[in-house]
Design a protein around this motif. Structure first.
Motif, PDB file in Angstrom:
ATOM      1  N   SER A  56     112.015  85.694 -57.003  1.00  0.00           N
ATOM      2  CA  SER A  56     112.659  86.985 -57.212  1.00  0.00           C
ATOM      3  C   SER A  56     113.638  87.357 -56.091  1.00  0.00           C
ATOM      4  N   SER A  57     113.330  86.962 -54.861  1.00  0.00           N
ATOM      5  CA  SER A  57     114.209  87.393 -53.766  1.00  0.00           C
ATOM      6  C   SER A  57     115.115  86.250 -53.308  1.00  0.00           C
ATOM      7  N   ASP A  58     116.415  86.494 -53.313  1.00  0.00           N
ATOM      8  CA  ASP A  58     117.368  85.485 -52.848  1.00  0.00           C
ATOM      9  C   ASP A  58     117.092  85.104 -51.397  1.00  0.00           C
ATOM     10  N   THR A  59     116.858  86.151 -50.585  1.00  0.00           N
ATOM     11  CA  THR A  59     116.669  85.906 -49.153  1.00  0.00           C
ATOM     12  C   THR A  59     115.434  85.042 -48.926  1.00  0.00           C
ATOM     13  N   LEU A  60     114.344  85.388 -49.636  1.00  0.00           N
ATOM     14  CA  LEU A  60     113.116  84.605 -49.452  1.00  0.00           C
ATOM     15  C   LEU A  60     113.308  83.159 -49.914  1.00  0.00           C
ATOM     16  N   SER A  61     113.994  82.984 -51.058  1.00  0.00           N
ATOM     17  CA  SER A  61     114.207  81.616 -51.566  1.00  0.00           C
ATOM     18  C   SER A  61     115.008  80.806 -50.553  1.00  0.00           C
ATOM     19  N   PHE A  62     116.055  81.444 -50.006  1.00  0.00           N
ATOM     20  CA  PHE A  62     116.909  80.771 -49.035  1.00  0.00           C
ATOM     21  C   PHE A  62     116.101  80.403 -47.777  1.00  0.00           C
ATOM     22  N   LEU A  63     115.336  81.384 -47.285  1.00  0.00           N
ATOM     23  CA  LEU A  63     114.570  81.127 -46.061  1.00  0.00           C
ATOM     24  C   LEU A  63     113.489  80.074 -46.300  1.00  0.00           C
ATOM     25  N   ALA A  64     112.828  80.175 -47.460  1.00  0.00           N
ATOM     26  CA  ALA A  64     111.777  79.197 -47.775  1.00  0.00           C
ATOM     27  C   ALA A  64     112.385  77.788 -47.793  1.00  0.00           C
ATOM     28  N   GLY A  65     113.604  77.679 -48.352  1.00  0.00           N
ATOM     29  CA  GLY A  65     114.285  76.376 -48.402  1.00  0.00           C
ATOM     30  C   GLY A  65     114.538  75.853 -47.001  1.00  0.00           C
ATOM     31  N   ARG A  66     115.000  76.726 -46.118  1.00  0.00           N
ATOM     32  CA  ARG A  66     115.313  76.295 -44.747  1.00  0.00           C
ATOM     33  C   ARG A  66     114.046  75.873 -43.985  1.00  0.00           C
ATOM     34  N   VAL A  67     112.968  76.663 -44.184  1.00  0.00           N
ATOM     35  CA  VAL A  67     111.711  76.342 -43.479  1.00  0.00           C
ATOM     36  C   VAL A  67     111.156  75.011 -43.998  1.00  0.00           C
ATOM     37  N   ALA A  68     111.169  74.862 -45.346  1.00  0.00           N
ATOM     38  CA  ALA A  68     110.636  73.621 -45.939  1.00  0.00           C
ATOM     39  C   ALA A  68     111.429  72.420 -45.421  1.00  0.00           C
ATOM     40  N   ARG A  69     112.746  72.578 -45.325  1.00  0.00           N
ATOM     41  CA  ARG A  69     113.598  71.477 -44.867  1.00  0.00           C
ATOM     42  C   ARG A  69     113.194  71.041 -43.459  1.00  0.00           C
ATOM     43  N   GLN A  70     112.983  72.031 -42.588  1.00  0.00           N
ATOM     44  CA  GLN A  70     112.621  71.723 -41.218  1.00  0.00           C
ATOM     45  C   GLN A  70     111.273  71.003 -41.157  1.00  0.00           C
ATOM     46  N   ALA A  71     110.325  71.521 -41.963  1.00  0.00           N
ATOM     47  CA  ALA A  71     108.973  70.933 -41.961  1.00  0.00           C
ATOM     48  C   ALA A  71     109.039  69.479 -42.452  1.00  0.00           C
ATOM     49  N   LEU A  72     109.818  69.246 -43.498  1.00  0.00           N
ATOM     50  CA  LEU A  72     109.888  67.886 -44.062  1.00  0.00           C
ATOM     51  C   LEU A  72     110.586  66.926 -43.106  1.00  0.00           C
ATOM     52  N   LYS A  73     111.591  67.446 -42.399  1.00  0.00           N
ATOM     53  CA  LYS A  73     112.295  66.601 -41.425  1.00  0.00           C
ATOM     54  C   LYS A  73     111.344  66.221 -40.282  1.00  0.00           C
ATOM     55  N   SER A  74     110.509  67.199 -39.884  1.00  0.00           N
ATOM     56  CA  SER A  74     109.550  66.909 -38.811  1.00  0.00           C
ATOM     57  C   SER A  74     108.546  65.860 -39.270  1.00  0.00           C
ATOM     58  N   TRP A  75     108.106  65.967 -40.497  1.00  0.00           N
ATOM     59  CA  TRP A  75     107.169  64.992 -41.072  1.00  0.00           C
ATOM     60  C   TRP A  75     107.788  63.592 -40.993  1.00  0.00           C
ATOM     61  N   ASP A  76     109.052  63.476 -41.417  1.00  0.00           N
ATOM     62  CA  ASP A  76     109.722  62.170 -41.365  1.00  0.00           C
ATOM     63  C   ASP A  76     109.810  61.656 -39.925  1.00  0.00           C
ATOM     64  N   TRP A  77     110.158  62.555 -39.018  1.00  0.00           N
ATOM     65  CA  TRP A  77     110.263  62.142 -37.611  1.00  0.00           C
ATOM     66  C   TRP A  77     108.921  61.561 -37.142  1.00  0.00           C
ATOM     67  N   TRP A  78     107.847  62.239 -37.489  1.00  0.00           N
ATOM     68  CA  TRP A  78     106.508  61.811 -37.073  1.00  0.00           C
ATOM     69  C   TRP A  78     106.178  60.430 -37.648  1.00  0.00           C
ATOM     70  N   GLU A  79     106.454  60.253 -38.931  1.00  0.00           N
ATOM     71  CA  GLU A  79     106.095  58.975 -39.562  1.00  0.00           C
ATOM     72  C   GLU A  79     107.011  57.831 -39.133  1.00  0.00           C
ATOM     73  N   GLU A  80     108.173  58.183 -38.582  1.00  0.00           N
ATOM     74  CA  GLU A  80     109.127  57.119 -38.233  1.00  0.00           C
ATOM     75  C   GLU A  80     109.306  56.984 -36.723  1.00  0.00           C
ATOM     76  N   ARG A  81     108.427  57.649 -35.955  1.00  0.00           N
ATOM     77  CA  ARG A  81     108.662  57.687 -34.505  1.00  0.00           C
ATOM     78  C   ARG A  81     108.565  56.316 -33.869  1.00  0.00           C
ATOM     79  N   SER A  82     107.822  55.396 -34.517  1.00  0.00           N
ATOM     80  CA  SER A  82     107.665  54.078 -33.886  1.00  0.00           C
ATOM     81  C   SER A  82     108.729  53.071 -34.344  1.00  0.00           C
ATOM     82  N   LEU A  83     109.622  53.490 -35.241  1.00  0.00           N
ATOM     83  CA  LEU A  83     110.614  52.522 -35.750  1.00  0.00           C
ATOM     84  C   LEU A  83     111.705  52.249 -34.735  1.00  0.00           C
ATOM     85  N   LYS A  84     112.173  50.974 -34.736  1.00  0.00           N
ATOM     86  CA  LYS A  84     113.292  50.600 -33.855  1.00  0.00           C
ATOM     87  C   LYS A  84     114.568  51.279 -34.363  1.00  0.00           C
ATOM     88  N   LYS A  85     115.315  51.892 -33.457  1.00  0.00           N
ATOM     89  CA  LYS A  85     116.562  52.546 -33.910  1.00  0.00           C
ATOM     90  C   LYS A  85     117.698  51.559 -33.885  1.00  0.00           C
TER      91      LYS A  85
END
Ligand SMILES: Cc1cc2nc3c(=O)[nH]c(=O)nc-3n(C[C@H](O)[C@H](O)[C@H](O)COP(=O)(O)OP(=O)(O)OC[C@H]3O[C@@H](n4cnc5c(N)ncnc54)[C@H](O)[C@@H]3O)c2cc1C
Length: 458
Positions: free
Chosen positions: A429-458
């Motif tokens: 219902s709220s544009d602001t909440l949808s937008f913020l939820a998207g931004r928070v989810a993005r950050q959380a998912l990026k952190s998850w990837d960083w954690w799972e890939e921290r041992s990979l050779k760059k």
């Protein structure tokens, strides 16, 4: 020919929005609607959903008057920009769909998508579409031990549900043999999927619909939708349409369609970005294997998807997904996302380090709160809305066109019984909440990837 003088805004709607459109070359849109019409079915949106619906309905009802009203040109939206994977993927992640919707609905979704892939393929073959379709399978790849562990669990889940018929587990060694990269830790090969050129596909669908006497108006934005007891009244800048029924086939653009309030809250647009390389030489292809030319999706939270093109390039997309608050939706360039795609391709294949990137683009996918698509009646049965296809709408929207045609005809069929039809959906219902939820989810998912890939050779 368009017989009105085109404004700068209109010219920008015709410009290439993807590599596919760019490679296709100049395109002349149909003229906009310039008169008032009375029709049986009006469809807003000239993407896969709108054009498939129009053609399927008209085929069954040759005397019906059917119009498609497209704000820009056919394939302006996701249908002309996507990576072209025709797959059985559904909604967000399989685990999330299972958790939210349960086993039976997951199995039903798999069967619907299996049918969707077959339906899309036979539509292409029966109508001789020249959309470069290849039924060459999909590889689901992991890079790290942690990702591989998760993918094993996903595979076991598919096996338990009995929806693993075309899947095979493959080890890191087998990946290395097939794809000449040491980055892959293993994963799943899935044979019953394909890919196509989305711009050729959407334009072939337009021709098919027109050959059945569907009228397609381009450069025709719908500016208001109003329901009366006997019709739906649709306004565009130079003509009004009075329709018995209306299909809102605007997917990620649905928040900006003026009309029923329920349309606004169904979904939120999320942008994903892609690059394409120059054509690789035979030597470069030989250096990376990949002889069966499958499409790829990896097992990251912010997944990458990549595939070959008919002219020997590689498309790489994903790795990030971004929500914006511009309204109406504007094209936002994303240099960091494009750089990331290029780096990721060259990380997998150092053999390609000197390969040039020829084109960069992006597009919106439609995301729902409860991780599944929907086809719903809106305020009674005169308006049908379709959206929420996530990044997995190519095959889905083709079959949804058939399903929506059945709904328009008031038919009950196996398709109209599929549980995404008139499901109870969560609203945003709220544009602001949808937008913020998207931004928070993005950050959380990026952190998850960083954690799972921290041992990979760059
Ligand atoms: C970058 C990218 C990659 C993707 N890759 C894949 C993939 O590989 N495989 C896969 O399965 N899925 C993929 N998807 C998703 C898939 O492309 C979509 O789910 C599908 O194309 C949606 O089709 P559609 O017809 O419902 O919507 P769209 O193609 O977005 O069409 C909606 C149309 O409505 C028009 N419109 C909007 N507002 C109005 C208005 N007021 N009046 C008139 N017209 C209006 C728009 O101009 C647009 O043309 C991807 C999406 C993106 C963006």
């Amino acid at each position: 020919m368009v017989d009105v003088i085109m404004s700068i805004d209109q010219a920008s709607l015709i410009e290439s929005k993807s590599f596919w459109q760019h490679a296709y070359g100049a395109y002349t849109p149909n003229p906009p609607l310039m008169e008032d019409l009375k029709v049986d079915v009006a469809i807003v949106g000239g993407g896969f959903t709108g054009l498939n619906t129009a053609w399927q309905f008209k085929k069954d009802n040759p005397n019906a008057r059917v119009v498609v009203l497209e704000a820009a040109i056919v394939g302006f939206g996701a249908s002309g920009r996507n990576a072209g994977f025709s797959t059985k993927m559904f909604g967000l992640e399989p685990e999330v769909v299972l958790l939210r919707w349960g086993k039976q609905k997951m199995i039903d979704a798999h069967h619907y998508l299996k049918l969707a892939v077959a339906h899309t393929r036979s539509l292409i073959e029966q109508n001789n579409f020249q959309s470069d379709y290849q039924h060459s399978g999909l590889v689901r790849a992991s890079y790290s031990k942690q990702q591989l562990g998760r993918m094993k669990k996903t595979y076991e889940m598919f096996q338990k549900l009995g929806i693993d018929g075309d899947m095979r587990w493959r080890s890191a060694v087998e990946f290395q043999q097939d794809f000449h990269s040491e980055r892959f830790a293993g994963g799943i090969y899935e044979s019953d999927t394909g890919y196509l050129n989305p711009c050729k596909q959407v334009r072939a669908l337009k021709s098919l619909a027109e050959s059945a006497n569907v009228s397609v108006y381009e450069l025709t934005p719908v500016t208001s939708v109003e329901t009366t007891s006997s019709a739906v009244l649709v306004t565009t800048p130079h003509g009004k349409v009075t329709a018995e029924k209306l299909v809102v086939a605007t997917n990620a653009y649905s928040r900006q369609v003026p009309g029923p309030a329920r349309l606004r809250s169904r979904q939120y647009p999320l942008w994903t970005y892609q690059i394409v390389t120059e054509p690789l030489s035979n030597g470069q292809w030989a250096s990376i294997g990949w002889k069966d030319r499958q499409s790829f999706g990896d097992n990251r939270q912010m997944l990458h998807y990549f595939r070959p093109t008919a002219d020997g390039r590689i498309i790489m997309g994903g790795g990030d997904a971004i929500t914006y608050r511009t309204e109406p939706m504007e094209e936002v360039s994303a240099p960091a996302a494009w750089r990331h795609c290029e780096d990721h391709l060259k990380w997998i294949y150092p053999q390609l380090k000197n390969v040039r990137v020829d084109y960069r683009w992006g597009g919106p996918v439609s995301v729902t709160m409860d991780s599944a698509p929907e086809i719903s009646f809106i305020d009674g049965e005169r308006i049908i809305y379709s959206g929420g296809c996530f990044g997995h709408g190519v095959a889905l929207t083709h079959l949804n066109g058939r399903t929506i045609a059945d709904l328009l005809e008031g038919k009950k069929s196996e398709l109209t019984e599929f549980w995404i039809v008139n499901r109870k959906s969560l609203s945003m219902s709220s544009d602001t909440l949808s937008f913020l939820a998207g931004r928070v989810a993005r950050q959380a998912l990026k952190s998850w990837d960083w954690w799972e890939e921290r041992s990979l050779k760059k």
